[in-house]
Design an enzyme around this catalytic site. Structure first.
Site, PDB file in Angstrom:
ATOM      1  CG  ASP A  97      28.225  29.772  46.506  1.00 16.50           C
ATOM      2  OD1 ASP A  97      26.502  30.427  46.180  1.00 16.50           O
ATOM      3  OD2 ASP A  97      29.332  30.186  46.149  1.00 16.50           O
ATOM      4  CE  LYS A  98      24.680  30.939  41.010  1.00 18.33           C
ATOM      5  NZ  LYS A  98      24.588  31.237  39.654  1.00 18.33           N
ATOM      6  CG  HIS A  99      30.818  28.828  39.552  1.00 18.01           C
ATOM      7  ND1 HIS A  99      31.804  29.968  40.650  1.00 18.01           N
ATOM      8  CD2 HIS A  99      31.513  28.732  38.299  1.00 18.01           C
ATOM      9  CE1 HIS A  99      32.216  29.904  39.448  1.00 18.01           C
ATOM     10  NE2 HIS A  99      32.457  29.357  37.897  1.00 18.01           N
ATOM     11  CB  SER A 100      26.931  30.733  36.849  1.00 16.40           C
ATOM     12  OG  SER A 100      26.725  31.136  35.240  1.00 16.40           O
ATOM     13  CB  THR A 104      27.385  38.655  41.150  1.00 17.04           C
ATOM     14  OG1 THR A 104      26.911  37.396  40.060  1.00 17.04           O
ATOM     15  CG2 THR A 104      27.020  38.184  42.590  1.00 17.04           C
ATOM     16  NE  ARG A 119      44.172  28.449  32.691  1.00 21.73           N
ATOM     17  CZ  ARG A 119      42.976  28.305  33.915  1.00 21.73           C
ATOM     18  NH1 ARG A 119      42.846  28.656  34.814  1.00 21.73           N
ATOM     19  NH2 ARG A 119      42.127  27.772  32.766  1.00 21.73           N
ATOM     20  CB  SER A 153      40.699  27.661  37.976  1.00 25.46           C
ATOM     21  OG  SER A 153      40.522  29.445  38.134  1.00 25.46           O
ATOM     22  CE  LYS A 190      38.374  30.921  41.703  1.00 23.02           C
ATOM     23  NZ  LYS A 190      38.803  31.623  39.842  1.00 23.02           N
ATOM     24  CE  LYS A 191      32.183  29.411  43.870  1.00 25.82           C
ATOM     25  NZ  LYS A 191      31.365  31.101  44.805  1.00 25.82           N
TER      26      LYS A 191
HETATM   27  N1  URA Z   1      36.360  31.251  35.973  1.00 35.61           N
HETATM   28  C1  URA Z   1      37.270  30.755  36.909  1.00 35.61           C
HETATM   29  O1  URA Z   1      37.176  30.805  37.364  1.00 35.61           O
HETATM   30  N2  URA Z   1      38.416  29.734  36.222  1.00 35.61           N
HETATM   31  C2  URA Z   1      38.509  29.940  34.879  1.00 35.61           C
HETATM   32  O2  URA Z   1      39.628  28.614  34.736  1.00 35.61           O
HETATM   33  C3  URA Z   1      37.967  29.937  33.772  1.00 35.61           C
HETATM   34  C4  URA Z   1      37.002  31.199  34.691  1.00 35.61           C
END
Ligand code: URA
Length: 436
Positions: free
Chosen positions: A80-83, A120, A168, A183, A187-188
């Site tokens: 996968d990709k995360h931006s 997205t 936060r 963070s 999740k990834k």
């Molecule tokens: N995106 C996230 O999922 N977590 C963060 O702390 C900042 C951006």
């Protein structure tokens, strides 16, 4: 160890033991650590940072705070990709089907927009019927049969992050590199990926506005991900102007549809999308190098396979069967479309990119707090790349608005966010660096 003792260690600049980090995250998840204690530790981490070992321990503990997916039924590499987020960043919509067309499985768990950046998930929900939050069985079925599924995060993946992020957000501790790292990666990792590619945005429309900060985040993300057992690389890409020529929800989906079918392709968007696709193919060991990856990705785009996969994904997740044949019919339109003209001649020399994002938010296309609804049809199209020559009456963009008042306000806001000068500017590169 008592929570207050863990906080004390970090307050004094020390290093917390991985077992104590895991204990803290258990308390974060079950509520036995109070909001005040979470905030205090977040602030101590904000000021003192974390070692790589601490960041890896925090990431793994947050991953394990909920369900961790595995994909034993798939015979393709899961990548996968995360931006890190930006304005006019609809890369995921094209990238997932391109990568799937090249042989990867892409279970893309994406987020909603917050602040000036788009999400997205909000964009995909512009498509009537599209189920962005399917149950697990449907999610797995679509990834298996189509090759990709773009969906939203279920509450069961890394629930510790949900509570931590919420605290936060209201205690001015979001902008901490190790906390952002844990963070994003928790999740990834919980999504069961074999490899990850990161698009770390840099510029005045991004979280990280300087190249140094963007590189620091890229390095942290890659090192912690690799430390947590997930092969990861990152590209640092420019966000000092909107990436696509559209910003909003339905308008970005339409832009993606045109990209996939070949009707129109923004060149900077194409460069970033194909470079990320190439990284994903290298990470999934489907190609020997980025050049081969680029050629494969371009072929999948040009011969229509990526478009076909996007259309199939939309249908399998509840959307229309013929979405790409006539996206306008399905996406609907804002009641009012007006041009925001340049007002003078010259060149587009730069953007207040955040300002462009906030203009979309003011139109109703984004949200100012979690849970707010978004208006899918409003937004901006026809945004001009830096370097474009304009005359007095050249449209800087078309504003898609609900009513006259909104349109007037958006026009004024946009004029302030687009800089026009007499001399042609230097065009900034779109790919600024790579981290592995
Ligand atoms: N995106 C996230 O999922 N977590 C963060 O702390 C900042 C951006």
């Amino acid at each position: 160890m008592l929570t207050q003792e863990i906080i004390r260690i970090k307050r004094d600049g020390g290093e917390i033991d991985p077992a104590d980090i895991a204990g803290f995250v258990r308390g974060l998840t079950d509520g036995s650590v109070t909001e005040g204690q979470v905030a205090a530790l977040a602030m101590a981490i904000f000021f003192h940072g974390m070692s790589r070992n601490e960041a890896v321990a925090l990431t793994l503990a947050m991953r394990d705070s909920g369900e961790v997916l595995t994909w034993p039924e798939l015979d393709r590499p899961v990548v996968d990709k995360h931006s890190t987020g930006g304005v006019g960043d609809n890369v995921s919509l094209m990238l997932a089907p391109i990568a799937a067309a090249c042989g990867l499985a892409v279970p893309m768990i994406s987020g909603r927009g917050l602040g000036h950046t788009g999400g997205t998930l909000d964009k995909m929900e512009s498509i009537p019927g599209y189920q962005a939050m399917p149950n697990n069985n449907l999610f797995r079925k679509v990834v298996g049969s189509v090759g990709c599924a773009i969906i939203g995060q279920t509450g069961n993946l890394a629930p510790a992050d949900k509570r931590f992020y919420g605290i936060r957000d209201v205690t001015a501790t979001v902008e901490s590199v190790p906390l952002i790292t844990a963070s994003i990666l928790s999740k990834k990792l919980a999504a069961g990926l074999g490899a990850l590619v990161l698009d770390v945005k840099c510029g005045n429309g991004a979280f990280m506005d300087s190249p140094e900060r963007a590189r620091e985040l890229a390095r942290s993300l890659v090192e912690v991900a690799v430390g947590a057992g997930m092969p990861t690389t990152a590209l640092v890409t420019d966000m000092s102007q909107p990436l696509a020529s559209a910003a909003g929800n339905a308008v970005e989906v339409k832009n993606a549809a045109e990209f996939l079918t070949g009707a129109a392709r923004d060149s900077r968007l194409q460069e970033v999308t194909l470079a990320l696709a190439a990284e994903m193919l290298v990470s999934g060991c489907l190609v020997a190098d980025a050049d081969e990856g680029l050629a494969r990705a371009l072929r999948a785009l040009e011969d229509g396979r990526a478009a076909e996969i996007f259309n199939k994904m939309v249908f399998e997740l509840g959307g229309p069967a013929d979405f790409l044949a006539d996206p306008d019919r399905h996406l609907g339109a804002a009641p009012l479309t007006v041009a925001c003209t340049a007002g003078r001649e010259g060149y587009v020399t730069g953007y207040d990119t955040r300002g462009v994002g906030l203009c979309v938010v003011a139109l109703g296309g984004g949200r100012t707090k979690p849970g707010d609804p978004v208006d899918h049809v409003v937004g901006l199209t026809g945004l001009l790349p830096v370097g474009t020559r304009v005359e007095k009456d050249t449209p800087l963009a078309l504003v898609h608005a609900r009513d006259e008042d909104q349109a007037t306000a958006a026009r004024e806001q946009l004029r302030k966010a687009v800089f026009i000068g007499d001399a042609p500017p230097t065009i900034p590169a779109v790919i600024l660096g790579r981290q592995d």
